[in-house]
Motif scaffolding. Sequence first.
Motif, PDB file in Angstrom:
ATOM      1  N   PRO A 247      -1.741   1.866 -47.504  1.00  0.00           N
ATOM      2  CA  PRO A 247      -0.974   2.496 -48.582  1.00  0.00           C
ATOM      3  C   PRO A 247      -0.838   4.017 -48.510  1.00  0.00           C
ATOM      4  O   PRO A 247       0.179   4.572 -48.929  1.00  0.00           O
ATOM      5  CB  PRO A 247      -1.736   2.069 -49.837  1.00  0.00           C
ATOM      6  N   GLY A 248      -1.847   4.700 -47.977  1.00  0.00           N
ATOM      7  CA  GLY A 248      -1.793   6.157 -47.925  1.00  0.00           C
ATOM      8  C   GLY A 248      -1.033   6.727 -46.750  1.00  0.00           C
ATOM      9  O   GLY A 248      -0.865   7.954 -46.657  1.00  0.00           O
ATOM     10  N   LYS A 249      -0.533   5.885 -45.848  1.00  0.00           N
ATOM     11  CA  LYS A 249       0.203   6.381 -44.686  1.00  0.00           C
ATOM     12  C   LYS A 249       1.587   6.886 -45.104  1.00  0.00           C
ATOM     13  O   LYS A 249       2.085   6.578 -46.182  1.00  0.00           O
ATOM     14  CB  LYS A 249       0.352   5.284 -43.636  1.00  0.00           C
ATOM     15  N   ASN A 250       2.231   7.622 -44.216  1.00  0.00           N
ATOM     16  CA  ASN A 250       3.579   8.125 -44.514  1.00  0.00           C
ATOM     17  C   ASN A 250       4.537   6.980 -44.813  1.00  0.00           C
ATOM     18  O   ASN A 250       5.397   7.094 -45.680  1.00  0.00           O
ATOM     19  CB  ASN A 250       4.106   8.958 -43.352  1.00  0.00           C
ATOM     20  N   LEU A 251       4.415   5.891 -44.064  1.00  0.00           N
ATOM     21  CA  LEU A 251       5.092   4.644 -44.402  1.00  0.00           C
ATOM     22  C   LEU A 251       4.005   3.671 -44.818  1.00  0.00           C
ATOM     23  O   LEU A 251       3.354   3.046 -43.982  1.00  0.00           O
ATOM     24  CB  LEU A 251       5.887   4.097 -43.211  1.00  0.00           C
ATOM     25  N   GLY A 252       3.793   3.576 -46.121  1.00  0.00           N
ATOM     26  CA  GLY A 252       2.668   2.787 -46.625  1.00  0.00           C
ATOM     27  C   GLY A 252       3.117   1.567 -47.393  1.00  0.00           C
ATOM     28  O   GLY A 252       4.061   1.620 -48.192  1.00  0.00           O
ATOM     29  N   ALA A 253       2.450   0.460 -47.163  1.00  0.00           N
ATOM     30  CA  ALA A 253       2.688  -0.772 -47.916  1.00  0.00           C
ATOM     31  C   ALA A 253       1.942  -0.694 -49.244  1.00  0.00           C
ATOM     32  O   ALA A 253       1.340   0.333 -49.575  1.00  0.00           O
ATOM     33  CB  ALA A 253       2.229  -1.976 -47.099  1.00  0.00           C
ATOM     34  N   LEU A 254       1.971  -1.767 -50.015  1.00  0.00           N
ATOM     35  CA  LEU A 254       1.163  -1.859 -51.232  1.00  0.00           C
ATOM     36  C   LEU A 254      -0.015  -2.796 -50.957  1.00  0.00           C
ATOM     37  O   LEU A 254      -0.349  -3.681 -51.742  1.00  0.00           O
ATOM     38  CB  LEU A 254       1.997  -2.366 -52.409  1.00  0.00           C
ATOM     39  N   GLY A 255      -0.620  -2.569 -49.823  1.00  0.00           N
ATOM     40  CA  GLY A 255      -1.719  -3.376 -49.311  1.00  0.00           C
ATOM     41  C   GLY A 255      -1.835  -3.041 -47.840  1.00  0.00           C
ATOM     42  O   GLY A 255      -1.263  -2.056 -47.377  1.00  0.00           O
ATOM     43  N   ASP A 256      -2.547  -3.850 -47.077  1.00  0.00           N
ATOM     44  CA  ASP A 256      -2.679  -3.584 -45.654  1.00  0.00           C
ATOM     45  C   ASP A 256      -1.480  -4.117 -44.880  1.00  0.00           C
ATOM     46  O   ASP A 256      -0.799  -5.051 -45.302  1.00  0.00           O
ATOM     47  CB  ASP A 256      -3.957  -4.223 -45.101  1.00  0.00           C
ATOM     48  N   GLY A 257      -1.259  -3.535 -43.733  1.00  0.00           N
ATOM     49  CA  GLY A 257      -0.202  -3.982 -42.836  1.00  0.00           C
ATOM     50  C   GLY A 257      -0.215  -3.137 -41.583  1.00  0.00           C
ATOM     51  O   GLY A 257      -0.793  -2.042 -41.554  1.00  0.00           O
ATOM     52  N   GLY A 258       0.403  -3.642 -40.526  1.00  0.00           N
ATOM     53  CA  GLY A 258       0.475  -2.894 -39.281  1.00  0.00           C
ATOM     54  C   GLY A 258       1.554  -3.450 -38.384  1.00  0.00           C
ATOM     55  O   GLY A 258       2.182  -4.471 -38.695  1.00  0.00           O
ATOM     56  N   ALA A 259       1.792  -2.776 -37.265  1.00  0.00           N
ATOM     57  CA  ALA A 259       2.779  -3.253 -36.293  1.00  0.00           C
ATOM     58  C   ALA A 259       2.469  -2.684 -34.922  1.00  0.00           C
ATOM     59  O   ALA A 259       1.891  -1.597 -34.796  1.00  0.00           O
ATOM     60  CB  ALA A 259       4.196  -2.862 -36.710  1.00  0.00           C
ATOM     61  N   ALA A 260       2.848  -3.436 -33.906  1.00  0.00           N
ATOM     62  CA  ALA A 260       2.800  -2.965 -32.530  1.00  0.00           C
ATOM     63  C   ALA A 260       4.221  -2.865 -32.020  1.00  0.00           C
ATOM     64  O   ALA A 260       5.043  -3.749 -32.280  1.00  0.00           O
ATOM     65  CB  ALA A 260       1.991  -3.929 -31.657  1.00  0.00           C
ATOM     66  N   THR A 261       4.530  -1.785 -31.309  1.00  0.00           N
ATOM     67  CA  THR A 261       5.860  -1.616 -30.731  1.00  0.00           C
ATOM     68  C   THR A 261       5.743  -1.475 -29.219  1.00  0.00           C
ATOM     69  O   THR A 261       4.748  -0.960 -28.697  1.00  0.00           O
ATOM     70  CB  THR A 261       6.585  -0.384 -31.297  1.00  0.00           C
ATOM     71  N   THR A 262       6.773  -1.906 -28.511  1.00  0.00           N
ATOM     72  CA  THR A 262       6.797  -1.836 -27.056  1.00  0.00           C
ATOM     73  C   THR A 262       8.193  -2.175 -26.546  1.00  0.00           C
ATOM     74  O   THR A 262       8.991  -2.774 -27.279  1.00  0.00           O
ATOM     75  CB  THR A 262       5.761  -2.799 -26.433  1.00  0.00           C
ATOM     76  N   ASP A 263       8.462  -1.818 -25.300  1.00  0.00           N
ATOM     77  CA  ASP A 263       9.692  -2.252 -24.623  1.00  0.00           C
ATOM     78  C   ASP A 263       9.421  -3.441 -23.707  1.00  0.00           C
ATOM     79  O   ASP A 263      10.352  -3.951 -23.068  1.00  0.00           O
ATOM     80  CB  ASP A 263      10.275  -1.104 -23.790  1.00  0.00           C
ATOM     81  N   ASP A 264       8.170  -3.860 -23.639  1.00  0.00           N
ATOM     82  CA  ASP A 264       7.735  -4.919 -22.727  1.00  0.00           C
ATOM     83  C   ASP A 264       7.772  -6.260 -23.466  1.00  0.00           C
ATOM     84  O   ASP A 264       6.949  -6.524 -24.339  1.00  0.00           O
ATOM     85  CB  ASP A 264       6.319  -4.604 -22.251  1.00  0.00           C
ATOM     86  N   LYS A 265       8.729  -7.114 -23.104  1.00  0.00           N
ATOM     87  CA  LYS A 265       8.894  -8.398 -23.796  1.00  0.00           C
ATOM     88  C   LYS A 265       7.671  -9.296 -23.636  1.00  0.00           C
ATOM     89  O   LYS A 265       7.229  -9.949 -24.590  1.00  0.00           O
ATOM     90  CB  LYS A 265      10.135  -9.137 -23.283  1.00  0.00           C
ATOM     91  N   GLU A 266       7.115  -9.351 -22.431  1.00  0.00           N
ATOM     92  CA  GLU A 266       5.946 -10.200 -22.215  1.00  0.00           C
ATOM     93  C   GLU A 266       4.791  -9.742 -23.088  1.00  0.00           C
ATOM     94  O   GLU A 266       4.083 -10.570 -23.683  1.00  0.00           O
ATOM     95  CB  GLU A 266       5.539 -10.181 -20.741  1.00  0.00           C
ATOM     96  N   LEU A 267       4.603  -8.442 -23.190  1.00  0.00           N
ATOM     97  CA  LEU A 267       3.529  -7.910 -24.032  1.00  0.00           C
ATOM     98  C   LEU A 267       3.783  -8.245 -25.495  1.00  0.00           C
ATOM     99  O   LEU A 267       2.876  -8.704 -26.205  1.00  0.00           O
ATOM    100  CB  LEU A 267       3.418  -6.394 -23.847  1.00  0.00           C
ATOM    101  N   ALA A 268       5.007  -8.038 -25.960  1.00  0.00           N
ATOM    102  CA  ALA A 268       5.345  -8.329 -27.355  1.00  0.00           C
ATOM    103  C   ALA A 268       5.138  -9.806 -27.674  1.00  0.00           C
ATOM    104  O   ALA A 268       4.564 -10.157 -28.722  1.00  0.00           O
ATOM    105  CB  ALA A 268       6.788  -7.920 -27.644  1.00  0.00           C
TER     106      ALA A 268
END
Length: 371
Positions: free
Chosen positions: A187-208
């Motif tokens: 919640p306190g992040k610059n883009l904050g949810a109203l609870g916990d959350g996260g994401a992984a980003t990549t250009d690698d399809k196999e990794l994603a």
Amino acid sequence: MIPFLDLKNTNAQYREELIKACTNIIDSGWYIQGDEHKKFEKEFAMFCGSKYAVGVANGLDALTLIIRAYKEIGIMKDGDEVIVPSNTYIASILAISENNLTPVLVEPDIDTYNIDTNKIEEKITTKTKAIMVVHLYGQTCHMDEINKIAKKHNLKVIEDSAQSHGAYYKDKRCGNLGDASGFSFYPGKNLGALGDGGAATTDDKELADTIRALGNYGSAKKYENIYKGSNSRLDELQAAILRVKLRYLDDETKKRREIAQHYIENIKNKGIILPIQNSKSEIRNYENHVWHLFVTRTDKRDELQKYLSDNGIQTMIHYPIAPHRQQAYKEWNNDSYPISEKIHDEVLSLPMYGAQSFENTQKIIKVINDY
């Protein structure tokens, strides 16, 4: 009391849209891995400039699953080493040790608080498989130099972008500056949810695809388990909330930059060291910091914090104990990282959030200048 962070007023700006988004989810009858999740992943990937985004339960899981996925793909294995800054929040290091890899600590640059690129190569061994950069406090690292080192030694570059949503390095945003990146939506992040959350980003399809399966009980197809996975999924409610707030993130960042600039131009107390922006990112230099935190330093930190509190200003310390001094890593307790120790002993974060009033910012400056 001027709060360090006022989440109530921050989210009140979007109250009606948030209520509508939550109502739509409640009425839909679908609460895990539905359309909101898919739409947020697509929109966040586009925002970062990456090909793929995978929503997970929190920021620590994002980093942990990236490394776990690299192990499943065969790029890393137990006992391998990952270089990581010695002054980061402990989550960066936990993600490495959780995967039975060895964190190798590198001191930061005393001016930017990010990893010192001049000290990375001396820590590289035959076991090194990745450099984990942390865009600490919201400022991007010197990515040209880091990527050059990584390419020379055939290493992966993993970004810990938990504090740097939307920050640029030259013409790219974080989340698209290395091979993979982990984000937190606490919640306190610059883009904050109203609870916990996260994401992984990549250009690698196999990794994603591997990260997605690992966070879904090791399953890419229902009831067929490829891996011994875990349960780490961004739920529909948080995805819907994040979709609303993502639309306003650049505007929020602009406000943070205005507050930071006002602090920098008007705090005149010579006993306080103000943040320094990375001067090596010539393109979009102003945009390489999103000011998740406005971190000052002084050798009278505790005295200053008490003075500010007595004058109605709440501050925070990010972070009071260096990772190598934590009981969790007691094997490091006798190691010496003098720059990190100095930072952890001296830093004090001033109030910083998009909804912060000009009047409060002015009062903070005046009180500090009177100290």
